[in-house]
Design an enzyme around this catalytic site. Sequence first.
Site, PDB file in Angstrom:
ATOM      1  N   ASP A  36      35.868  51.696  33.886  1.00 31.88           N
ATOM      2  CA  ASP A  36      35.916  50.579  32.946  1.00 31.88           C
ATOM      3  C   ASP A  36      34.741  50.701  31.987  1.00 31.88           C
ATOM      4  O   ASP A  36      33.593  50.493  32.380  1.00 31.88           O
ATOM      5  CB  ASP A  36      35.843  49.250  33.707  1.00 31.88           C
ATOM      6  CG  ASP A  36      37.159  48.909  34.369  1.00 31.88           C
ATOM      7  OD1 ASP A  36      38.207  49.064  33.718  1.00 31.88           O
ATOM      8  OD2 ASP A  36      37.151  48.492  35.540  1.00 31.88           O
ATOM      9  N   GLY A 146      36.320  41.209  41.266  1.00 33.90           N
ATOM     10  CA  GLY A 146      36.286  40.084  42.200  1.00 33.90           C
ATOM     11  C   GLY A 146      36.847  38.771  41.671  1.00 33.90           C
ATOM     12  O   GLY A 146      36.547  37.709  42.209  1.00 33.90           O
ATOM     13  N   ASP A 177      45.772  46.134  36.805  1.00 36.20           N
ATOM     14  CA  ASP A 177      44.317  46.180  36.969  1.00 36.20           C
ATOM     15  C   ASP A 177      43.791  44.757  37.148  1.00 36.20           C
ATOM     16  O   ASP A 177      43.873  43.946  36.219  1.00 36.20           O
ATOM     17  CB  ASP A 177      43.715  46.843  35.714  1.00 36.20           C
ATOM     18  CG  ASP A 177      42.213  47.079  35.806  1.00 36.20           C
ATOM     19  OD1 ASP A 177      41.619  46.773  36.855  1.00 36.20           O
ATOM     20  OD2 ASP A 177      41.646  47.579  34.810  1.00 36.20           O
ATOM     21  N   GLY A 178      43.256  44.491  38.338  1.00 37.60           N
ATOM     22  CA  GLY A 178      42.658  43.183  38.613  1.00 37.60           C
ATOM     23  C   GLY A 178      43.255  42.523  39.834  1.00 37.60           C
ATOM     24  O   GLY A 178      44.446  42.272  39.885  1.00 37.60           O
ATOM     25  N   GLY A 199      39.903  47.659  43.201  1.00 36.12           N
ATOM     26  CA  GLY A 199      38.469  47.377  43.209  1.00 36.12           C
ATOM     27  C   GLY A 199      38.063  46.704  44.498  1.00 36.12           C
ATOM     28  O   GLY A 199      38.367  47.203  45.599  1.00 36.12           O
TER      29      GLY A 199
END
Length: 221
Positions: A36, A146, A177-178, A199
């Site tokens: 990122d 997070g 993504d996320g 992540g």
Amino acid sequence: MLKNGISASMMCVDFKDTKKDLQALSDAGIDYLHFDIMDGDFVPNYALGPCMINNLRTATNIPFDIHMMVEHPEQKLEYFDLKEGDVVSIHVESTHHLQRVLANLKKKGIITGVALNPATPINLIEYVLDVIDFVLIMTVNPGYAGQALVEATLDKITELRAYLDKHNKGNIAIQVDGNVSFENAVRMKKAGANNFVAGTAGLFRKDMTIVEAGTKLRSCI
Ligand code: DX5
Ligand code: ZN
């Protein structure tokens, strides 16, 4: 073409012991390293950059996936020593020259993606469908690891899959993504996602190792 599978969010590695995490990501069979790139302008945070990418080139065989979360990526891409086969995604919201940026990357043999923030409508990608390999759907607002899932983005994935089929572009992959947790990964996969950026929710967890989390995440997608 973007491979189906897992992209590890590199902003979540333990920078005190990057080598150890890289080995674990390799042992876990992770498909891409997701970088990122944040400029403190397009997103309210700073993270990762060309130095890290260049430095890690020789440290791993896992392919690179570079997510440009910057204003005016057309002015910043020259800082990167891109290689044929690298993956690069560009945000619709970040440039007036989306088609030009993507077409130039494609000419260099880059696997290209167009990224959409949670509030950005799908139809803005219509005239770049010929120069992309995938669409990155942000399932949180970009900038921080997070965060909670933006629930509406699940329907967006479903709509995007139908939109791509309608445009005879079923070969274009969907990356998410996320907050790709184990539970959310199942829902995202069902909605039509192919590649999952993992992540803190799905890979770099406090309650299990990277290899354990990677194995579990793979069983969800
Ligand atoms: C969000 C970043 C993500 C993030 C995802 O701006 O793009 O890559 O690290 O990981 P989670 O949400 O699981 O911490
Ligand atoms: Zn990202």
